[in-house]
Design a protein around this motif. Structure first.
Motif, short mmCIF file in Angstrom:
data_model
loop_
_atom_site.label_atom_id
_atom_site.label_comp_id
_atom_site.label_asym_id
_atom_site.label_seq_id
_atom_site.Cartn_x
_atom_site.Cartn_y
_atom_site.Cartn_z
N GLU A 281 11.69 -9.70 12.04
CA GLU A 281 11.96 -8.51 11.56
C GLU A 281 10.80 -7.21 11.90
OE1 GLU A 281 14.10 -7.50 8.54
OE2 GLU A 281 15.53 -9.17 9.60
N LEU A 282 10.20 -7.73 12.30
CA LEU A 282 9.29 -6.78 12.81
C LEU A 282 10.04 -6.24 14.62
CD1 LEU A 282 5.83 -8.01 11.99
CD2 LEU A 282 6.62 -6.16 10.95
N HIS A 283 10.02 -7.68 14.64
CA HIS A 283 10.97 -6.84 16.51
C HIS A 283 12.21 -5.61 16.03
CE1 HIS A 283 11.78 -7.35 20.15
NE2 HIS A 283 13.31 -7.71 20.52
N THR A 284 12.79 -6.44 15.20
CA THR A 284 14.07 -5.66 14.51
C THR A 284 13.77 -4.42 14.29
OG1 THR A 284 14.83 -7.62 13.84
CG2 THR A 284 16.08 -5.39 13.46
N TYR A 285 12.96 -3.74 13.76
CA TYR A 285 11.96 -2.50 13.12
C TYR A 285 11.36 -1.76 13.92
CZ TYR A 285 8.54 0.59 10.80
OH TYR A 285 8.74 1.68 10.25
N SER A 286 10.97 -2.14 15.20
CA SER A 286 10.32 -1.72 16.34
C SER A 286 11.08 -0.95 17.26
CB SER A 286 8.92 -2.96 17.21
OG SER A 286 10.59 -3.81 17.97
N LYS A 287 12.67 -1.42 17.51
CA LYS A 287 13.94 -1.17 17.97
C LYS A 287 14.00 0.44 17.51
CE LYS A 287 15.56 -5.54 19.48
NZ LYS A 287 16.48 -6.35 19.31
N SER A 288 13.74 0.55 16.20
CA SER A 288 14.52 1.67 15.76
C SER A 288 13.40 2.61 15.17
CB SER A 288 15.68 1.49 14.34
OG SER A 288 14.99 0.85 13.98
N ASN A 289 11.83 2.03 14.86
CA ASN A 289 10.49 2.86 14.13
C ASN A 289 9.51 2.48 15.37
OD1 ASN A 289 11.75 4.07 11.75
ND2 ASN A 289 12.34 2.19 12.20
N ASN A 290 8.68 3.60 14.96
CA ASN A 290 7.53 3.04 15.67
C ASN A 290 6.79 2.58 14.70
OD1 ASN A 290 4.91 3.71 16.31
ND2 ASN A 290 4.55 5.02 15.56
N LEU A 291 6.04 0.96 15.73
CA LEU A 291 5.60 -0.29 14.95
C LEU A 291 4.47 -0.13 15.80
CD1 LEU A 291 5.90 -2.59 12.65
CD2 LEU A 291 6.62 -3.95 14.45
N ASN A 292 3.01 0.86 14.94
CA ASN A 292 2.26 1.13 15.50
C ASN A 292 1.43 -0.45 15.08
OD1 ASN A 292 1.17 1.65 12.45
ND2 ASN A 292 1.81 3.33 13.87
N PRO A 293 -0.15 -0.72 16.00
CA PRO A 293 -0.71 -1.57 15.10
C PRO A 293 -1.17 -1.63 14.49
CG PRO A 293 -1.79 -1.28 17.20
CD PRO A 293 -0.83 -0.48 17.35
N GLY A 294 -1.01 -0.38 13.66
CA GLY A 294 -1.45 -0.17 11.88
C GLY A 294 -0.77 -0.96 11.50
N LYS A 295 0.41 -0.63 11.00
CA LYS A 295 1.68 -1.16 10.23
C LYS A 295 1.93 -2.84 10.64
CE LYS A 295 4.47 2.68 10.19
NZ LYS A 295 6.56 3.81 10.84
N ILE A 296 1.14 -3.02 11.53
CA ILE A 296 1.33 -4.64 11.97
C ILE A 296 0.07 -5.49 10.80
CG2 ILE A 296 0.90 -6.49 13.08
CD1 ILE A 296 2.58 -4.97 15.36
N LEU A 297 -1.04 -4.77 10.63
CA LEU A 297 -2.10 -5.64 10.23
C LEU A 297 -1.35 -4.62 8.88
CD1 LEU A 297 -5.02 -5.71 10.09
CD2 LEU A 297 -5.89 -3.78 10.56
N ALA A 298 -1.15 -3.89 8.29
CA ALA A 298 -0.65 -4.09 7.10
C ALA A 298 0.02 -4.33 6.48
CB ALA A 298 -0.55 -2.01 6.85
N ILE A 299 0.82 -5.40 7.34
CA ILE A 299 1.77 -6.67 6.92
C ILE A 299 0.92 -7.74 6.42
CG2 ILE A 299 3.73 -7.73 7.31
CD1 ILE A 299 4.87 -5.52 6.33
N VAL A 300 0.00 -7.71 7.82
CA VAL A 300 -0.94 -9.10 7.50
C VAL A 300 -1.46 -8.86 5.69
CG1 VAL A 300 -2.64 -9.98 8.62
CG2 VAL A 300 -0.68 -9.42 9.68
#
Length: 712
Positions: free
Chosen positions: A295-314
């Protein structure tokens, strides 16, 4: 050729970096979830000896069949089956016929015609002798002369009564079945039924002798029927099950052999922990982590997935799992505290920080983890009620939460989640067979209300920390930045009003185009407001702000003018960073011109000088890295070009839009962003449609001079 190879290598390294940036946090998350749910699949073992006293109440961690007890009950059921015998009706008829034969012979002899037969005996002994001769040999041998004489001496009515009584009693005895072991008792029972009759003693004695002959074995062991009955009895035995959660031994109770065997059967005495539940849990966590990664990989294709968002998910997942684990400690069968879990918090946070799709997918994963965490630490069990409740609560939250700046919208979301929670709780109550009291309904309903409002409160309270601490640009943050009263927007409005109007027009075009291709329209609008902030440093050097004054570029060399114009994206980025504006907007401000050529001053310089370097008239970049930056790059040029038209028509507008997109494409400005040719076609069409609405056809009213000319 070398340039293409470098681009391929850079693209590969970029993909590897993205995989690492997603994979490492997900690995940490998987380890955390594995450790938190390990106790839900592991069973505690005990060091207990036979005939000792239990120090605590022990429950079965699994549902398992007690095979030995089932086999014991089966054996008892089989042994309880009586042998099946087959009673021979032929033998019964045969023995009754012997009785009838004797009485019929006597009756015929007594009623014979003396004139017709001279050889008929006349005396009783002779008659007895004659009867013995005409009877069947077996019957003749069994009956003595005295018994026959006694029957001959009896009256006709007395013999009739004796015959009826004997045959009836004989039928009863033989139909009940006579076996070798009960032959004597059967004869005795038959004689007993004759003993209390009104017949004289001599007749009774004769009947006793006849009874001893008539009663024989007529019931024989039936192997097939007996085996069938035993099979039926065995199949009727229910398996003896030890249910998960069933108390095996209570505190203070003596550990008998039976209890010890049960403890051993359910694995509570095995110090070597079973590795299979751990393998199953590892596979489950692996599937969950793989789904999150996808899901994060799919999201990164059309949106800016920065480390902050990944850390927020965690952080969100760790928070939700921790809350569920703590509440599960106090969960009981009487009070279902899983109803109190603020499940919708995770889904709403993810919806606000990322998007709705990721929120819904993670809602299903949270529900799955919740059903495992609230399984009462029974290996292999899932609490379906907990999982169902959490999924629908989160689903409602991810759908209903919209604008966190709108207090009424927040209240509506809380009420909507409450309604869904109560519906699910009622669903559980209606599906159960157990009686539920009014206080329990009120308590569980209260849990559902508390869960909904607590979820909304936590979401509102935690969003600012994610935005400030992790630098995440959420929808609420964008709406705040879009407020015209923001200091930077007021700065543009007061110091460069032409630029402000230009930015608003670019925002309208960019938002519409981004939404048409599935990009973040709100981000494009807000970034457009700020993209030319750098022009406020020297506003009068930009044509849209030159109102009734001489163009200062007329007094400068082309290279000087180019340097001033080229500085504005980077001056704007510096101002945005100074005011702590999110990185996404800063990046767009830097990238909205890419490395394009400042053609006006470049060709002006070429006309004036021979040795002119093109690089000196190009923006330093970087090129647009996102779809939003690419759209703003195009719309910025389109708006400026269309505004310069004296008489804008749809043909001219379409021609300008097409030429600008073609120029950006040919110049390589769109090479580093994930935009497709098909999306460029959609952008071109959308921009043209939007501009058509802005420059729509108007009625051309004649001027005063034209009216005078027409009058002449």
């Amino acid at each position: 050729m070398l340039k293409n190879k470098v681009q391929v290598i850079l693209s590969f390294l970029n993909k590897q970096r993205n995989m690492f940036s997603i994979g490492l946090p997900i690995l940490v998350l998987g380890i955390f979830c594995l450790l938190m749910t390990l106790s839900n699949v592991f069973t505690e073992t005990y060091d207990i000896e036979r005939f000792s006293t239990a120090k605590e109440t022990v429950r079965s961690p699994v549902t398992i069949e007690n095979v030995e007890e089932t086999e014991r009950r089966t054996r008892e059921a089989v042994q309880a089956v009586e042998d099946r015998y087959d009673i021979s009706s032929e033998i019964t008829q045969e023995r009754v016929q012997y009785v009838n034969e004797l009485f019929d012979a006597i009756h015929k002899l007594e009623n014979s015609d003396e004139k017709a037969e001279d050889k008929i005996p006349k005396t009783i002994p002779e008659k007895a002798q004659y009867i013995s001769q005409i009877l069947t040999p077996e019957l003749s041998e069994a009956m003595s002369q005295e018994s026959i004489v006694a029957l001959l001496n009896a009256s006709e009515s007395e013999r009739s009564i004796a015959k009826e009584l004997l045959t009836t009693s004989l039928y009863d005895v033989l139909n009940a079945g006579v076996r070798t072991e009960n032959l004597e008792s059967a004869v005795s029972n038959l004689k007993q039924s004759l003993r209390y009759s009104s017949l004289n003693q001599d007749v009774k004695e004769a009947l006793y002798e006849l009874s001893s002959f008539a009663v024989v074995e007529n019931s024989f062991f039936d192997v097939e029927t007996t085996m069938e009955a035993q099979k039926q009895a065995a199949s009727n035995v229910e398996p003896v099950m030890i249910r998960a959660g069933e108390i095996i031994v209570r505190e203070g109770q003596t550990i008998t052999n039976e209890i010890y065997e049960k403890l051993d059967l359910v694995g509570l005495l095995n110090n070597e922990r079973n590795i299979f539940p751990v393998i199953g849990l590892f596979l489950l966590i692996s599937l969950i982590c793989a789904t999150i990664s996808y899901e994060l990989h799919t999201y990164s294709k059309s949106n800016n997935l920065n480390p902050g968002k990944i850390l927020a998910i965690v952080i969100i997942i760790i928070f939700m799992v921790s809350v569920m684990k703590v509440i599960s400690i106090y969960n009981t069968s009487m009070y279902q505290f899983f109803l109190l879990v603020p499940a919708a918090t995770g889904a709403m946070l993810i919806k606000v920080l990322l998007n709705e799709r990721v929120a819904i997918v993670l809602s299903a994963l949270f529900a799955l983890l919740g059903s495992l965490i609230f399984n009462g630490e029974i290996p292999g069990a899932f609490n379906v009620e907990a999982g169902t409740y959490m999924f629908f609560s989160q689903f409602a939250g991810s759908i209903l939460i919209q604008n966190l700046q709108d207090k009424s919208a927040i209240l509506k979301a809380a009420i909507g989640i409450t309604l869904v929670n109560e519906i699910v709780i009622l669903l559980f109550l209606f599906l159960t067979f157990e009686s539920v009291t009014i206080p329990e309904v009120l308590i569980h309903g209260g849990f559902g209300i508390a869960s909904a409002f607590l979820s909304v409160i936590l979401t509102i309270g935690m969003i600012p920390y994610f935005e400030a601490g992790l630098g995440i640009l959420s929808e609420s943050k964008l709406l705040t930045l879009a407020n015209p009263n923001h200091p930077l927007l007021r700065k543009i409005l007061t110091e460069a009003p032409g630029t402000y109007h230009h930015s608003v027009m670019v925002a309208n075009l960019s938002e519409t185009a981004c939404e048409a291709i599935g990009a973040n329209g709100l981000l494009a609008r807000v970034a457009s407001y700020y993209h030319d902030l750098g022009k406020t440093e020297r506003p009068h050097y930009f044509i849209e702000n030159q109102m009734g004054i001489q163009n200062p570029h007329d007094l400068l060399e082309p290279i000087q003018s180019a340097e001033i114009i080229i500085r504005h994206p980077y001056d704007g980025a510096m101002l945005l960073k100074k005011h702590k504006i999110p990185k996404e907007i800063v990046d767009i401000a830097e990238q909205h011109h890419g490395t394009t050529l400042l053609k006006y001053f470049y060709y002006k310089a070429k006309d004036k000088y021979l040795d002119v370097k093109e690089d000196a008239y190009r923006y330093a970049g970087p090129k647009p890295q996102t779809k939003e930056a690419a759209v703003i790059c195009i719309c910025d040029s389109v708006e400026a070009a269309v505004r310069s038209l004296q008489e804008p028509t749809m043909e001219k507008i379409e021609e300008i839009v097409y030429s600008i997109i073609k120029d950006r494409l040919n110049d390589g400005q769109l090479n580093e962003c994930p935009i497709t040719i098909n999306e460029l076609h959609v952008i071109r069409r959308t921009i043209c449609e939007t501009l058509a609405g802005i420059f729509h056809s108007r009625i051309q009213y004649p001027t005063k001079q034209e009216k005078i000319k027409e009058a002449k």
